[in-house]
Design a protein around this motif. Structure first.
Motif, PDB file in Angstrom:
ATOM      1  N   ASN A   1     -39.720 -40.515 -77.325  1.00 18.20           N
ATOM      2  CA  ASN A   1     -40.554 -41.537 -76.674  1.00 18.20           C
ATOM      3  C   ASN A   1     -40.613 -41.321 -75.161  1.00 18.20           C
ATOM      4  OD1 ASN A   1     -41.072 -42.744 -79.097  1.00 18.20           O
ATOM      5  ND2 ASN A   1     -39.542 -44.362 -78.851  1.00 18.20           N
ATOM      6  N   SER A   2     -39.469 -40.994 -74.563  1.00 20.04           N
ATOM      7  CA  SER A   2     -39.447 -40.761 -73.120  1.00 20.04           C
ATOM      8  C   SER A   2     -40.257 -39.516 -72.771  1.00 20.04           C
ATOM      9  CB  SER A   2     -38.007 -40.592 -72.623  1.00 20.04           C
ATOM     10  OG  SER A   2     -37.293 -41.785 -72.849  1.00 20.04           O
ATOM     11  N   ARG A   3     -40.089 -38.478 -73.584  1.00 18.09           N
ATOM     12  CA  ARG A   3     -40.852 -37.248 -73.310  1.00 18.09           C
ATOM     13  C   ARG A   3     -42.355 -37.498 -73.438  1.00 18.09           C
ATOM     14  NH1 ARG A   3     -36.215 -34.803 -75.946  1.00 18.09           N
ATOM     15  NH2 ARG A   3     -37.244 -34.827 -77.970  1.00 18.09           N
ATOM     16  N   ASP A   4     -42.740 -38.238 -74.467  1.00 16.46           N
ATOM     17  CA  ASP A   4     -44.160 -38.580 -74.635  1.00 16.46           C
ATOM     18  C   ASP A   4     -44.650 -39.450 -73.474  1.00 16.46           C
ATOM     19  OD1 ASP A   4     -44.118 -37.191 -76.976  1.00 16.46           O
ATOM     20  OD2 ASP A   4     -44.116 -38.955 -78.301  1.00 16.46           O
ATOM     21  N   GLY A   5     -43.747 -40.337 -73.038  1.00 18.17           N
ATOM     22  CA  GLY A   5     -44.095 -41.222 -71.923  1.00 18.17           C
ATOM     23  C   GLY A   5     -44.421 -40.425 -70.670  1.00 18.17           C
ATOM     24  N   HIS A   6     -43.603 -39.426 -70.402  1.00 23.87           N
ATOM     25  CA  HIS A   6     -43.840 -38.611 -69.210  1.00 23.87           C
ATOM     26  C   HIS A   6     -45.180 -37.872 -69.312  1.00 23.87           C
ATOM     27  CE1 HIS A   6     -42.177 -35.520 -66.103  1.00 23.87           C
ATOM     28  NE2 HIS A   6     -43.193 -36.219 -65.663  1.00 23.87           N
ATOM     29  N   VAL A   7     -45.458 -37.329 -70.478  1.00 21.17           N
ATOM     30  CA  VAL A   7     -46.729 -36.618 -70.680  1.00 21.17           C
ATOM     31  C   VAL A   7     -47.907 -37.580 -70.451  1.00 21.17           C
ATOM     32  CG1 VAL A   7     -48.182 -35.442 -72.391  1.00 21.17           C
ATOM     33  CG2 VAL A   7     -45.722 -34.925 -72.254  1.00 21.17           C
ATOM     34  N   ARG A   8     -47.759 -38.781 -70.989  1.00 22.32           N
ATOM     35  CA  ARG A   8     -48.824 -39.772 -70.838  1.00 22.32           C
ATOM     36  C   ARG A   8     -49.042 -40.112 -69.358  1.00 22.32           C
ATOM     37  NH1 ARG A   8     -49.768 -45.107 -70.349  1.00 22.32           N
ATOM     38  NH2 ARG A   8     -47.583 -45.634 -69.987  1.00 22.32           N
ATOM     39  N   VAL A   9     -47.916 -40.233 -68.613  1.00 24.20           N
ATOM     40  CA  VAL A   9     -48.006 -40.588 -67.189  1.00 24.20           C
ATOM     41  C   VAL A   9     -48.701 -39.478 -66.396  1.00 24.20           C
ATOM     42  CG1 VAL A   9     -46.592 -40.852 -65.112  1.00 24.20           C
ATOM     43  CG2 VAL A   9     -46.129 -42.258 -67.116  1.00 24.20           C
ATOM     44  N   GLU A  10     -48.405 -38.225 -66.732  1.00 23.66           N
ATOM     45  CA  GLU A  10     -49.065 -37.121 -66.001  1.00 23.66           C
ATOM     46  C   GLU A  10     -50.567 -37.136 -66.249  1.00 23.66           C
ATOM     47  OE1 GLU A  10     -47.599 -35.408 -63.671  1.00 23.66           O
ATOM     48  OE2 GLU A  10     -45.755 -36.502 -64.165  1.00 23.66           O
ATOM     49  N   GLN A  11     -50.953 -37.407 -67.496  1.00 26.68           N
ATOM     50  CA  GLN A  11     -52.387 -37.494 -67.808  1.00 26.68           C
ATOM     51  C   GLN A  11     -53.012 -38.701 -67.100  1.00 26.68           C
ATOM     52  OE1 GLN A  11     -54.374 -35.252 -69.380  1.00 26.68           O
ATOM     53  NE2 GLN A  11     -56.005 -36.626 -68.652  1.00 26.68           N
ATOM     54  N   ARG A  12     -52.240 -39.796 -67.058  1.00 26.90           N
ATOM     55  CA  ARG A  12     -52.738 -41.007 -66.397  1.00 26.90           C
ATOM     56  C   ARG A  12     -53.038 -40.729 -64.921  1.00 26.90           C
ATOM     57  NH1 ARG A  12     -48.425 -45.560 -66.532  1.00 26.90           N
ATOM     58  NH2 ARG A  12     -47.651 -44.583 -64.630  1.00 26.90           N
ATOM     59  N   THR A  13     -52.140 -39.980 -64.277  1.00 22.38           N
ATOM     60  CA  THR A  13     -52.357 -39.671 -62.860  1.00 22.38           C
ATOM     61  C   THR A  13     -53.641 -38.853 -62.685  1.00 22.38           C
ATOM     62  OG1 THR A  13     -49.999 -39.764 -62.441  1.00 22.38           O
ATOM     63  CG2 THR A  13     -51.317 -38.597 -60.823  1.00 22.38           C
ATOM     64  N   LYS A  14     -53.871 -37.890 -63.602  1.00 24.56           N
ATOM     65  CA  LYS A  14     -55.118 -37.110 -63.514  1.00 24.56           C
ATOM     66  C   LYS A  14     -56.334 -38.025 -63.680  1.00 24.56           C
ATOM     67  CE  LYS A  14     -53.224 -32.727 -65.093  1.00 24.56           C
ATOM     68  NZ  LYS A  14     -52.943 -31.922 -66.264  1.00 24.56           N
ATOM     69  N   ASP A  15     -56.233 -38.945 -64.628  1.00 27.56           N
ATOM     70  CA  ASP A  15     -57.346 -39.883 -64.855  1.00 27.56           C
ATOM     71  C   ASP A  15     -57.579 -40.758 -63.618  1.00 27.56           C
ATOM     72  OD1 ASP A  15     -57.412 -38.830 -67.389  1.00 27.56           O
ATOM     73  OD2 ASP A  15     -56.417 -40.541 -68.355  1.00 27.56           O
ATOM     74  N   LEU A  16     -56.476 -41.167 -63.000  1.00 27.84           N
ATOM     75  CA  LEU A  16     -56.589 -42.028 -61.813  1.00 27.84           C
ATOM     76  C   LEU A  16     -57.192 -41.269 -60.632  1.00 27.84           C
ATOM     77  CD1 LEU A  16     -53.292 -44.039 -62.176  1.00 27.84           C
ATOM     78  CD2 LEU A  16     -55.499 -45.095 -61.685  1.00 27.84           C
ATOM     79  N   ILE A  17     -56.843 -39.989 -60.506  1.00 27.37           N
ATOM     80  CA  ILE A  17     -57.430 -39.185 -59.420  1.00 27.37           C
ATOM     81  C   ILE A  17     -58.949 -39.123 -59.607  1.00 27.37           C
ATOM     82  CG2 ILE A  17     -57.611 -36.860 -58.429  1.00 27.37           C
ATOM     83  CD1 ILE A  17     -54.582 -36.530 -59.108  1.00 27.37           C
ATOM     84  N   ALA A  18     -59.380 -38.875 -60.851  1.00 27.83           N
ATOM     85  CA  ALA A  18     -60.822 -38.813 -61.132  1.00 27.83           C
ATOM     86  C   ALA A  18     -61.480 -40.154 -60.797  1.00 27.83           C
ATOM     87  CB  ALA A  18     -61.050 -38.464 -62.602  1.00 27.83           C
ATOM     88  N   TRP A  19     -60.773 -41.234 -61.139  1.00 25.89           N
ATOM     89  CA  TRP A  19     -61.303 -42.582 -60.868  1.00 25.89           C
ATOM     90  C   TRP A  19     -61.379 -42.827 -59.360  1.00 25.89           C
ATOM     91  CZ3 TRP A  19     -59.422 -47.309 -58.880  1.00 25.89           C
ATOM     92  CH2 TRP A  19     -60.157 -48.435 -59.235  1.00 25.89           C
ATOM     93  N   ALA A  20     -60.351 -42.345 -58.624  1.00 29.44           N
ATOM     94  CA  ALA A  20     -60.275 -42.562 -57.173  1.00 29.44           C
ATOM     95  C   ALA A  20     -61.441 -41.910 -56.427  1.00 29.44           C
ATOM     96  CB  ALA A  20     -58.954 -42.027 -56.632  1.00 29.44           C
ATOM     97  N   GLU A  21     -62.031 -40.873 -57.021  1.00 33.37           N
ATOM     98  CA  GLU A  21     -63.129 -40.164 -56.349  1.00 33.37           C
ATOM     99  C   GLU A  21     -64.334 -41.075 -56.119  1.00 33.37           C
ATOM    100  OE1 GLU A  21     -62.718 -37.298 -55.163  1.00 33.37           O
ATOM    101  OE2 GLU A  21     -61.200 -36.258 -56.360  1.00 33.37           O
ATOM    102  N   THR A  22     -64.551 -42.012 -57.027  1.00 31.67           N
ATOM    103  CA  THR A  22     -65.779 -42.815 -56.949  1.00 31.67           C
ATOM    104  C   THR A  22     -65.532 -44.323 -56.872  1.00 31.67           C
ATOM    105  OG1 THR A  22     -65.899 -42.824 -59.362  1.00 31.67           O
ATOM    106  CG2 THR A  22     -67.160 -41.108 -58.227  1.00 31.67           C
ATOM    107  N   CYS A  23     -64.288 -44.771 -56.940  1.00 30.30           N
ATOM    108  CA  CYS A  23     -64.038 -46.213 -56.949  1.00 30.30           C
ATOM    109  C   CYS A  23     -64.408 -46.827 -55.594  1.00 30.30           C
ATOM    110  CB  CYS A  23     -62.576 -46.501 -57.288  1.00 30.30           C
ATOM    111  SG  CYS A  23     -61.448 -46.199 -55.945  1.00 30.30           S
TER     112      CYS A  23
END
Lengths: 576, 191
Positions: free
Chosen positions: A194-216
């Motif tokens: 669960n922790s390992r999956d959590g970390h993977v999810r967080v890294e993807q989340r950061t990428k998604d947030l960067i994409a969002w930050a470009e136009t927010c």
């Protein structure tokens, strides 16, 4: 309707409008008013927690229960809350969670000048940074949208000048999000996969947030004269507009973690010269350099201290306004303990007994200033207990017989209990003095678990300090009245001599608490006063010497009679 | 309109925050953009305190810097001298002549300078010095010194009707102290 609103109050309004139902915080300048103001709304359950770690855990628990929740703290409080923070970031939420954190550049009321933005990066949690009260309100609401859209806690970061400045806001309506039902989810147990999956999810989340930050709409390029481009955020944005004018080209970042890439590159390409204007560490600047951009920043502006318009003008080689001053040396006016402060007598005695005093965080840190000069050091909440223990283990009897820790009641509950447990468990010959003034003083009189009242002043649970200390293994727990110098001196002498861990509780409520009795002011018998100034040793602001005789300021004196006990000539008389 | 800058300075506990709240309310009522910056916490314990009030069409920085203040409203004499370098060339100082000795002076480590009003005038400041503590006491409480000072400050805004100040008083002062504060305001407003 337009109204003038303190930044912290605007945050509270934003939390209210976002439909927040739970706030748990620990007071700390400059964040305290967020929770105090939020508590004025009946729709929000608000509480003071014993410390920031507990507060954040409680707020997170409320989100598990399906309601939007928040926690507010000062920058150093975030150190305490860091443990749950990093794992909550992995785990995700059941409803929005916002952590309000207030930095204090210039250290108006703090022991260090740390930059909270590093926590956003380290815990991989998005951080919004408003530049005035209107944005504080708006960003507080926006933070919940981001929190729920990306399943992450969100930081709302303030600095003293945003938290404690009033500017114009227009309040809106509250939304009432439906409570999200709780469902057991086996992936919430943070171990192994669960922790390992959590970390993977967080890294993807950061990428998604960067994409969002470009136009927010939190980040915006305001283009004008392109000979100079300034990337900035927070109050520095306001200073930039003040100094460079309304036609300057500015990339204003409202979300400072994660940072956009394309938006910054595009802005940089449009201007001839690029400057990053940010207080404290080169956080945005480092990001720009990592993008390969040529940028000016901390090579020009200081890392230490607070910015101001003139500082920016100076660093840019621009003309500063002319100003005038007097040839006289203007004496400083440092803060002092109030007249009648119950801490004063204790520090006078510790100085008299030549004790090494390990201090802590609160009003009583003022025991360090002249003429008392009765504190050797302080570090952080609770260090007076554990630090003293380490000192005494290293020093042996030479330290043990003349050293004490001093800690206020609220600070003791915050982080002192584990420290005195260390003392008792490891059988240290250490003496800790709990300065129980029945309130959290320095931050403006908040209730705490020792006062028997909750944030709203209603009856609440009450910690029995004596019983608590005994339960932790202390055989010596002595209560003393710090207005009684003779008895208190004897108590300190006895406990320092005692072979074993001991606690002294110096108990007397803060004189500024509403309803605490003030006695008539002390009067001076000028026939008896010889002008020896013995009474001046305690640094009471009500006492001064005029024409060789002591004078008492009757508007300040509350008749505590600590000074009368120092007068060998009976010149200072209490009227009752 | 160009942004105007007013600093309210004094000693922690003198009621500077209420004064800035009142002033902010009056200026907002007049349709200005307003920013007020305060310092809370440690320095309030009898230390030197400052509040910045800025107003105009569009206010950016929440703070006032050296050489930028149009008016400094000082609750205590030494504090006026301390913040003098924040005054614009030819700026105005309104000062309460009350002397409150700071701890270094009480302890004998420093000297409270003499003739500060004359010296500030010699340095180019326009000084309006008066005993606002006496006015507050005459009104019924030494604590109303902040409102007496606001009364004097109001004279420097001839375009703002007195009624606007009175309304702000009503909104920001508890009813049982309203009459006392009205009296202090009126005494401050008389020269």
């Amino acid at each position: 309707m337009k109204e003038l609103m303190l930044g912290n109050k605007a945050v509270a309004r934003g939390l209210y409008e976002a439909g927040v139902r739970f706030i748990s915080s620990y007071p700390g300048t400059p964040s305290t008013e967020i929770t105090e103001e939020a508590a004025k709304y009946d729709e929000i359950y608000c509480e003071w927690a014993p410390n920031e770690k507990v507060a954040l855990e409680a707020a997170h628990g409320a989100t598990l229960g399906g309601v939007r929740a928040a926690s507010a703290m000062k920058h150093v409080g975030l150190n305490v809350a860091a443990d749950p923070l990093f794992t909550i970031s992995y785990q995700g939420l059941n409803a929005g969670l916002v952590i309000c954190v207030a930095d204090d550049p210039g250290m108006h009321s703090s022991q260090n000048e740390q930059d909270s933005r590093h926590y956003a990066q380290a815990a991989k949690v998005p951080m919004l940074e408003p530049s005035d009260s209107a944005e504080a309100l708006l960003f507080a609401k926006k933070a919940f949208e981001i929190s729920e859209q990306f399943n992450t806690p969100v930081f709302l970061k303030l600095c003293t000048r945003v938290a404690h400045s009033q500017s114009v806001v227009t309040a809106g309506e509250r939304v009432e999000p439906a409570q999200v039902p709780y469902q057991k989810d086996p992936t919430k147990v943070m171990m192994t996969k669960n922790s390992r999956d959590g970390h993977v999810r967080v890294e993807q989340r950061t990428k998604d947030l960067i994409a969002w930050a470009e136009t927010c709409d939190l980040n915006r390029a305001e283009l004008g004269d392109t000979s100079l481009g300034i990337i900035t955020s927070s109050t520095s944005y306001q200073y930039a507009r003040e100094v460079f004018g309304e036609n300057a080209s500015i990339l204003k970042l409202g979300m400072i973690w994660p940072l956009p890439e394309k938006l910054i590159r595009d802005f940089a390409a449009k201007v001839d010269r690029l400057i990053v204007l940010e207080e404290l560490d080169p956080f945005i600047e480092t990001h720009c350099r990592a993008l390969g951009l040529t940028v000016e920043g901390k090579d020009r502006f200081p890392i230490c201290g607070e910015f101001s318009p003139n500082l920016i003008r100076h660093c840019m080689g621009m003309e500063e306004p002319t100003c005038t001053s007097l040839p006289d040396e203007i004496p400083g006016r440092p803060p002092v303990m109030c007249a009648g402060c119950p801490h004063r007598g204790i520090f006078h005695l510790l100085k008299k007994l030549k004790c090494m005093v390990y201090g802590d965080i609160g009003c009583y840190t003022l025991g360090a200033v002249a003429p008392l000069n009765a504190m050797d050091l302080n570090v952080c909440m609770g260090a007076s207990c554990s630090g003293l223990h380490g000192f005494n283990k290293a020093m042996g009897p030479e330290g043990e017989k003349k050293s004490v820790g001093v800690i206020g009641d609220s600070t003791f509950i915050h982080s002192g209990i584990t420290g005195i447990t260390d003392v008792a468990y490891n059988m240290s010959n250490s003496t800790v003095i709990i300065l129980d003034n029945s309130i959290t003083g320095m931050t403006g009189h908040q209730q705490n678990p020792t006062t028997g009242k909750n944030l709203r002043g209603e009856p609440a649970g009450k910690v029995d300090l004596e019983a608590l200390c005994r339960a932790l293994g202390y055989e010596h727990v002595v209560v003393t009245d710090p207005y009684d110098l003779k008895t208190t001196e004897q108590v300190i002498r006895e406990e320092l001599a005692y072979e074993g861990p001991s606690i002294i509780i110096s108990r007397r409520p803060c004189v500024m608490i509403k309803g605490v009795e003030h006695k008539p002011p002390i009067s001076v018998n000028h026939d008896k006063c010889v002008g020896c100034k013995a009474c001046m040793q305690i640094g009471c602001p009500a006492i001064s010497v005029v024409d060789g005789k002591v004078q008492i300021d009757r508007t300040l004196c509350i008749g505590c009679k600590v000074c009368t006990q120092l007068c060998r000539f009976g010149a200072l008389e209490g009227t009752c | 309109m160009e942004t105007k800058n007013i600093m309210i300075v004094g000693v922690g506990g003198q009621g500077t925050l209420l004064a800035s709240k009142l002033l902010g309310a009056v200026l907002l009522e007049q349709g200005f953009d307003v920013k007020v910056s305060e310092v809370h916490g440690m320095s309030q314990r009898g230390g030197s305190v400052v509040t910045y009030v800025r107003f105009g069409d569009l206010v950016r920085s929440p703070i006032i810097d050296r050489g930028e203040a149009d008016i400094i409203l000082s609750f205590e004499l030494l504090e006026a001298a301390r913040w003098l370098e924040y005054l614009k060339t030819g700026g105005r100082i309104i000062v309460n002549t009350q002397r409150m000795e700071p701890m270094p002076v009480i302890a004998g480590d420093a000297v409270y300078p003499e003739d500060l009003v004359t010296k500030m005038e010699a340095a180019g400041a326009l000084v309006d010095a008066d005993d606002f503590l006496r006015m507050a006491e005459e009104a019924g409480s030494a604590k109303a010194v902040n409102i007496a000072l606001m009364g004097r400050l109001s004279l420097y805004f001839p375009e703002i009707p007195e009624a606007v100040w009175q309304q702000a008083l009503e909104k920001n002062v508890p009813p049982k102290f309203l009459e006392l504060n009205r009296k202090a305001f009126a005494l401050g407003r008389q020269r």
